[in-house]
Enzyme design. Structure first.
Site, PDB file in Angstrom:
ATOM      1  N   SER B 152      21.380  34.679  54.538  1.00 40.94           N
ATOM      2  CA  SER B 152      21.192  33.353  55.121  1.00 40.94           C
ATOM      3  C   SER B 152      20.393  32.473  54.156  1.00 40.94           C
ATOM      4  CB  SER B 152      20.480  33.520  56.470  1.00 40.94           C
ATOM      5  OG  SER B 152      20.489  32.333  57.186  1.00 40.94           O
ATOM      6  N   ARG B 222      14.027  27.565  69.217  1.00 38.25           N
ATOM      7  CA  ARG B 222      14.444  28.952  69.055  1.00 38.25           C
ATOM      8  C   ARG B 222      15.696  29.265  69.874  1.00 38.25           C
ATOM      9  NH1 ARG B 222      14.882  32.920  65.573  1.00 38.25           N
ATOM     10  NH2 ARG B 222      14.589  34.985  66.455  1.00 38.25           N
ATOM     11  N   ASP B 318      30.645  35.243  61.932  1.00 37.62           N
ATOM     12  CA  ASP B 318      29.502  34.358  61.667  1.00 37.62           C
ATOM     13  C   ASP B 318      30.019  32.929  61.598  1.00 37.62           C
ATOM     14  OD1 ASP B 318      27.323  32.976  60.709  1.00 37.62           O
ATOM     15  OD2 ASP B 318      26.918  34.357  59.055  1.00 37.62           O
ATOM     16  N   HIS B 351      26.141  35.655  62.975  1.00 39.20           N
ATOM     17  CA  HIS B 351      25.226  35.523  61.838  1.00 39.20           C
ATOM     18  C   HIS B 351      24.202  36.662  61.792  1.00 39.20           C
ATOM     19  CE1 HIS B 351      23.260  33.543  58.572  1.00 39.20           C
ATOM     20  NE2 HIS B 351      22.152  33.293  59.245  1.00 39.20           N
ATOM     21  N   ASP B 352      23.757  37.099  62.951  1.00 40.26           N
ATOM     22  CA  ASP B 352      22.765  38.179  63.038  1.00 40.26           C
ATOM     23  C   ASP B 352      23.219  39.474  62.365  1.00 40.26           C
ATOM     24  OD1 ASP B 352      20.534  37.145  64.094  1.00 40.26           O
ATOM     25  OD2 ASP B 352      20.810  37.923  66.129  1.00 40.26           O
TER      26      ASP B 352
END
Lengths: 194, 374
Positions: B152, B222, B318, B351-352
């Site tokens: 990232s 968040r 992602d 993405h994680d």
């Protein structure tokens, strides 16, 4: 063993020090051979996860990509040699792929199973699709969605304005120059854009 | 249980030579907090720098010596016998400037005023971070990195390393990253920033003096971030339309769905440890990163300087840093004839995924590092 001999025969077609692109490069063994024995550098393109991993293990550059999505990631004439070995017959868009090969490289080298090899003809005459060492699949599970012959490719190459530099057959690791359309299980063509 | 690097303590390096930033401002008297794992070899040639993303830190692997003994954020990847093997490599994790985990940031005192920087902390860029990291390597006596790796925003730093210090990096591993942020991506960041800045407890970024934190803003920031880190599929799988209670409460403000509960929990947790000014700074660094900018948008021209060999990895699900963006990096490297391998991992997590232990992904990173050390 004959697979390695086939590979050697094809590697000999690649001029030393070439920038090469190997489409459908599998585990990268040909690229590794070209790097180690013919001072070539370049990239492989491969879709399969396990094969991509093998390439990385060999220290061969590999780009994970579905060839059916084209070669837009590569610029015109960016390679001396583009190899497409035992791959063309798996692609839906064979002709477009051939044109792309000619676009990104100066020289193209293709190989594919020759459907006109005499045992195949015999099988078809008997009314059955051939199952051989080169064509090991049943008709219902084969990835070879384009079946063509040595002679067919000559026609396709001409249609696309490709100049054939060298053409021969391979069988059990040996070069077949006499009647390859009949006597060779694999067809090999080296060509350049006309 | 896979072996770990064990208990680790951070180290601090202080710098008195001012660091001139891209904005024109400069930082004098700053410190970088870092951790190292493994041994630096006699030739000093086995160092691997790990760059962190938005909310992570220098604590990459092992268990922190201090309570609550947190596990490093990339402990599944870095350690003895792990894909990035600390028996072979000397791995460095460094906290970036502007962060809230020990390196000089908005919570530290501004030497000019004697009060916390707060909103006055200068804007830092990926390039500034790389400059600071390079100074840390100088201090550690490391001239050239065997590799730099990051996911990232960390991948952006890895890429930037190859452009700012082409001779100092042998390999770059760029995971789930992009050559710049898309408009949609900047938009997500802006929503997060507005949530923070418009929180009445933000006090123009000088909330420390008021003894409060803009917790509401941080929570929302968040929550938005978290949504974009997960794939639609994985959210559906994990939460679906599952309710918290057996019956509907017909309330507009209470938690009805499990996904709401999860997001609020993530937001709460985050707001307790993360600094609001840091969030603004780091999202801004993400927005600004664009090495092609000074080349009229031509990424191939921008990457001409790179000399490293690359491994670029993306994940099919992602959508925040999609494979398309990684392919742009790959294409620019191909255009320059640079050594690059690219893998598109078919992982479901979005993405994680870059933080998770996917066997295809980890085997690939392992193979790459094994090859690099031989």
């Amino acid at each position: 063993m004959s697979q390695r001999k086939d590979m050697l025969r094809i590697a000999e077609l690649v001029p030393k020090g070439s920038r090469v692109l190997d489409l459908g490069c599998g585990d990268g063994s040909l690229l590794a051979m070209l790097r180690d024995e013919r001072e070539c550098r370049g990239y492989g393109v491969e879709l399969d996860d396990a094969a991509v991993l093998e390439c990385v293990k060999r220290g061969v550059n590999v780009i994970q990509r579905n060839l059916e999505e084209g070669l837009s990631i590569f610029e015109d004439d960016s390679f001396d040699v583009v190899l497409q070995l035992d791959t063309l017959q798996n692609l839906r868009n064979t002709e477009a792929m051939l044109r792309e090969t000619a676009r990104v490289g100066r020289i193209g080298i293709v190989s594919f199973p020759n459907f006109a090899h005499w045992p195949n003809r015999l099988n078809v005459l008997r009314g059955r699709m051939p199952v051989t060492k080169t064509l090991p699949y049943q008709w219902y599970d084969t990835p070879n969605i384009r079946v063509g012959t040595f002679a067919d490719f000559e026609v396709l190459a001409r249609k696309n304005g490709l100049r054939v530099l060298e053409a021969f057959g391979l069988h059990n690791g040996e070069v077949v120059r006499r009647a390859p359309n009949l006597l060779a299980s694999t067809a090999v063509f080296k060509f350049e854009s006309g | 249980m896979a072996p770990s690097v064990g208990t680790v303590s951070p180290k601090i390096e202080r710098f008195t030579d001012p660091l001139v930033l891209r904005s024109g401002a400069s930082l004098r008297d700053y410190q970088l907090v870092y951790e190292t794992y493994g041994e630096l070899n006699a030739q000093r040639s086995n160092a691997v720098l790990v760059c962190h993303a938005l909310n992570a830190s220098h604590h990459v692997a092992g268990k922190s010596a201090e309570p609550p003994h947190a596990e490093g954020w990339w402990d599944n990847l870095v350690g003895p016998g792990k894909p990035l093997d600390t028996r072979r490599f000397f791995v460095i994790g460094v906290n970036n400037l502007g962060s809230c985990f020990g390196s000089t940031g908005p919570m530290h005192d501004n030497p000019d005023t004697g009060r916390p920087y707060g909103a006055d902390f200068p804007v830092v860029t990926v390039e500034d971070w790389v400059d600071a990291q390079a100074r840390l390597l100088d201090a550690l006596g490391i001239e050239r990195l065997a590799a730099v790796i990051g996911g990232s925003l960390g991948g952006m730093q890895a890429l930037s390393w190859t452009l700012q210090h082409p001779q100092r990096v042998a390999h770059a591993v760029v995971i789930a990253s992009a050559p710049n942020l898309s408009a949609q991506n900047i938009a997500f960041n802006e929503v997060a920033r507005r949530a923070i800045v418009t929180d009445p407890d933000f006090h123009g970024g000088h909330f420390y003096a008021h003894g409060v934190v803009p917790g509401r803003g941080l929570r929302v920031a968040r929550m938005i971030g978290h949504i974009t880190y997960l794939s639609d599929d994985v959210m559906e799988q994990r939460f679906g339309r599952e309710l918290r209670a057996a019956e509907l409460a017909y309330s507009t403000q209470d938690i009805e769905f499990q996904i709401e509960s999860y997001l609020r929990y993530q937001g709460d947790k985050f707001s307790e440890y993360f600094d609001a000014n840091t969030y603004l700074l780091i999202t801004r660094a993400l927005d600004y990163f664009d090495p092609a900018r000074e080349f009229g948008g031509d990424l191939s021209a921008a990457l001409e300087r790179a000399r490293a060999r690359f491994l670029v990895v993306s994940f099919t699900t992602d959508w925040r840093f999609s494979p398309l963006r990684s392919r742009e990096i790959v294409k620019a490297l191909l255009d320059n004839g640079r050594d690059v391998s690219y893998a598109e991992i078919d992982a479901p997590h979005g993405h994680d995924a870059f933080l998770l232990d996917d066997p295809r992904y980890h085997s690939l990173v392992r193979a790459y590092f094994e090859n690099l050390s031989s």
